[in-house]
Each structure stands twice: as structure tokens, then as C-alpha cells.
Design an enzyme around this catalytic site. Structure first.
Site, PDB file in Angstrom:
ATOM      1  CG  ASN A 183      -7.419  -2.795  -6.232  1.00 29.87           C
ATOM      2  OD1 ASN A 183      -6.479  -3.547  -6.003  1.00 29.87           O
ATOM      3  ND2 ASN A 183      -7.738  -1.825  -5.380  1.00 29.87           N
TER       4      ASN A 183
ATOM      5  CG  ASP B 196      -2.077   0.924   1.135  1.00 29.45           C
ATOM      6  OD1 ASP B 196      -2.287   1.512   0.054  1.00 29.45           O
ATOM      7  OD2 ASP B 196      -2.787   1.094   2.140  1.00 29.45           O
TER       8      ASP B 196
HETATM    9  C1  FPP Z   1      -1.816   0.181  -3.311  1.00 30.14           C
HETATM   10  O1  FPP Z   1      -1.385   1.488  -3.495  1.00 30.14           O
HETATM   11  C2  FPP Z   1      -1.367  -0.725  -4.337  1.00 30.14           C
HETATM   12  C3  FPP Z   1      -2.191  -1.344  -5.255  1.00 30.14           C
HETATM   13  C4  FPP Z   1      -3.622  -1.130  -5.355  1.00 30.14           C
HETATM   14  C5  FPP Z   1      -1.722  -2.318  -6.198  1.00 30.14           C
HETATM   15  C6  FPP Z   1      -0.341  -2.819  -6.015  1.00 30.14           C
HETATM   16  C7  FPP Z   1       0.234  -2.933  -7.342  1.00 30.14           C
HETATM   17  C8  FPP Z   1       1.526  -2.894  -7.651  1.00 30.14           C
HETATM   18  C9  FPP Z   1       2.606  -2.830  -6.666  1.00 30.14           C
HETATM   19  C10 FPP Z   1       1.947  -2.916  -9.061  1.00 30.14           C
HETATM   20  C11 FPP Z   1       1.501  -4.101  -9.867  1.00 30.14           C
HETATM   21  C12 FPP Z   1       1.817  -5.407  -9.241  1.00 30.14           C
HETATM   22  C13 FPP Z   1       2.564  -6.392  -9.764  1.00 30.14           C
HETATM   23  C14 FPP Z   1       2.665  -7.691  -9.074  1.00 30.14           C
HETATM   24  C15 FPP Z   1       3.304  -6.263 -11.014  1.00 30.14           C
HETATM   25  P1  FPP Z   1      -2.480   2.598  -3.570  1.00 30.14           P
HETATM   26  O2  FPP Z   1      -2.656   2.968  -4.990  1.00 30.14           O
HETATM   27  O3  FPP Z   1      -3.732   2.169  -2.878  1.00 30.14           O
HETATM   28  O4  FPP Z   1      -1.782   3.737  -2.750  1.00 30.14           O
HETATM   29  P2  FPP Z   1      -2.478   4.908  -1.926  1.00 30.14           P
HETATM   30  O5  FPP Z   1      -3.266   4.248  -0.806  1.00 30.14           O
HETATM   31  O6  FPP Z   1      -1.316   5.696  -1.420  1.00 30.14           O
HETATM   32  O7  FPP Z   1      -3.348   5.663  -2.883  1.00 30.14           O
END
Ligand code: FPP
Length: 250
Positions: A67, A19
């Protein structure tokens, strides 16, 4: 200097709620996708850092069933990154003997990604030392619904007994059927929620919440979480005294 935990105190299975990509980008005045792009780099480094530290299975919450409700351009970009990542990593997984597995309703992922996943899983299925599990289109509640449906079909077909009632039988219908439960669940970015991740499997897991945003998460952060895990006493519903070895009379 702090010492690395003894092998017995290394979690076999670590699961991570990655996250903070969006906040990482926002802090730098960059579009959210830049945060995800950096997040993919951290996926790479963490995959190998976990293995170096003695972990045998690493599960990463890469895309949840919720998501899909994000802005369509962000969903599209995440799918693009996943495709790019899988294309690039296949060789590395084969070279470094990493088995890839998935949990989640992957049949609803884009066809191109499903194809890459199938190919990568097929090519790496013989590796037994270290497994990377990607949670894709994963939600614990969907998992329970899917498992209940499959269990009901098995009962109807006479393959399971309705009055069995054991977790051991039912858990064979979860996505994680032949996987050990996570010992340690880490969430980055300072949030302290489980967000529909491995709700059943994490029943006896230890949790570590770190303020570090996912793109900034390093091997040292992972080692610190493992060191914290090593200090905890896992009781699995027993008392502390029950867990202590008793002096046996001769
Ligand atoms: C949360 O950050 C992360 C995600 C929703 C997805 C995680 C995805 C990746 C690390 C990239 C793709 C994965 C792979 C395996 C290639 P957020 O966007 O919720 O962050 P925030 O809470 O700060 O907005």
C-alpha cells in the site's frame, strides 16, 4: 427465519480483507479518502459486531506492505485516519475490554502511530475475552522472510535445532506466534484474491467472498458469512468419513 449457528460453529478467529473503499467513493463521485473515512466507521461497527456474534479474535488487513506504493496523498490520508482512529478508540477499547494487537512491520510505521499503538496495546493487554488484531504494514511474504531470519539466528545461537523441521517450532517466529490460525477469511468487494494476507495461517481457513463494498459491510453481512462458515465441513486433510463420530462397541 434462519437461526444463528450453534456456538460450536462460530469461528473463533475471523480475518477480513477490507476492500472496496475506493469504489464506494467513486460510485458517489467522492474522493477515495471519503471511502476510507467510511471504511473506518465500518472498522468500528465490525469490531463490536464480531464480538456480539461470538467471535473471539478479529484480524483486519488495514495496510499492506504494497500500500505504500499508492499515491502519496492517499498514503498520508490513510495514516492520518489511522492516527485519528487510534486516538479515539483507546478509551472505547479500555471501556469495552478489547485487547489490541498488531501484526506486520510496524516498526516502519510513522513514529506517532507506533507510539499510539504501544500505548493502546499496553493499556489493553490484560483483556483476554476478545482481541482485535490490526495488520499494519503487513505482507505474508515479508512475514516469512522475517521469520526465516529470526529462526536462522535462533539456530545460530543454539536455541533451535536445524533438523527439527516442524511447523510448530518454525511458526513461533511468525508475527502470529501465539495467535490461533484464522478459521474464516472474508474479503469484501467481490474480489477473490488473498493478496499476500496470512498465507501460511490461512492454510485450513474457510473463505467467504462477498460483493458488498467495505463501507457498506454490516453486522448482517458478517452474520451471513458466519452462517456460510457454519455449513462447511472442515476436513484438515482427512476424509469426510474420518470426521464422523464412529459407533463404539460396548
Ligand atoms: C481497500 O480499499 C482498503 C484499504 C487499502 C485499506 C483499508 C483501510 C481502512 C478501512 C481505513 C483505515 C483502517 C483502520 C484500521 C483505521 P481500496 O482502496 O483498495 O478500494 P478499491 O479496491 O475499491 O479501490
Amino acid at each position: 427465519m434462519s437461526q444463528a449457528p450453534a456456538p460450536a460453529h462460530i469461528p473463533h478467529h475471523v480475518a477480513i480483507i477490507m476492500d472496496g473503499n475506493g469504489r464506494w467513493a467513486k460510485q458517489r463521485g467522492l474522493p477515495r479518502i471519503e471511502g476510507h473515512r467510511r471504511g473506518v466507521e465500518t472498522v468500528r461497527t465490525t469490531t463490536f459486531a464480531a464480538r456480539d456474534l461470538g467471535v473471539k479474535m478479529l484480524t483486519l488487513y488495514a495496510f499492506s506492505v504494497e500500500n505504500w506504493k499508492r499515491p502519496q496523498d492517499e498514503v498520508g490520508a490513510l495514516m492520518g485516519l489511522l492516527e485519528y482512529y487510534l486516538k479515539k478508540e483507546l478509551e472505547t477499547f479500555v471501556r469495552d475490554r478489547v485487547r489490541l494487537r498488531t501484526i506486520g512491520r510496524t516498526e516502519e510505521m510513522p513514529a506517532s502511530i507506533q507510539k499510539l499503538l504501544r500505548a493502546t496495546m499496553e493499556e489493553t493487554k490484560q483483556f483476554t475475552d476478545y482481541t482485535l488484531v490490526l495488520a499494519l504494514n503487513y505482507g505474508a511474504r515479508s512475514e516469512i522472510v522475517d521469520a526465516a531470519r529470526a529462526y536462522a539466528s535462533a539456530v545460530a545461537a543454539g536455541k533451535e535445532k536445524l533438523n527439527d523441521g516442524s511447523w510448530q517450532s518454525f511458526s513461533r517466529y511468525l508475527y502470529t506466534a501465539d495467535m490461533p490460525d484464522p478459521d474464516l477469511v472474508i474479503r469484501t468487494s467481490g474480489e477473490t484474491r488473498i493478496s499476500n494476507f496470512l498465507l501460511m495461517q490461512a492454510a485450513y481457513a474457510e473463505f467467504v467472498f462477498t460483493p458488498v463494498l467495505w463501507p457498506d459491510f454490516t453486522k448482517a453481512d458478517l452474520a451471513a458469512a458466519i452462517a456460510e462458515f457454519a455449513k462447511r465441513e472442515r476436513r484438515f486433510g482427512l476424509t469426510s468419513e474420518q470426521l464422523k463420530p464412529t459407533a463404539t462397541s460396548k
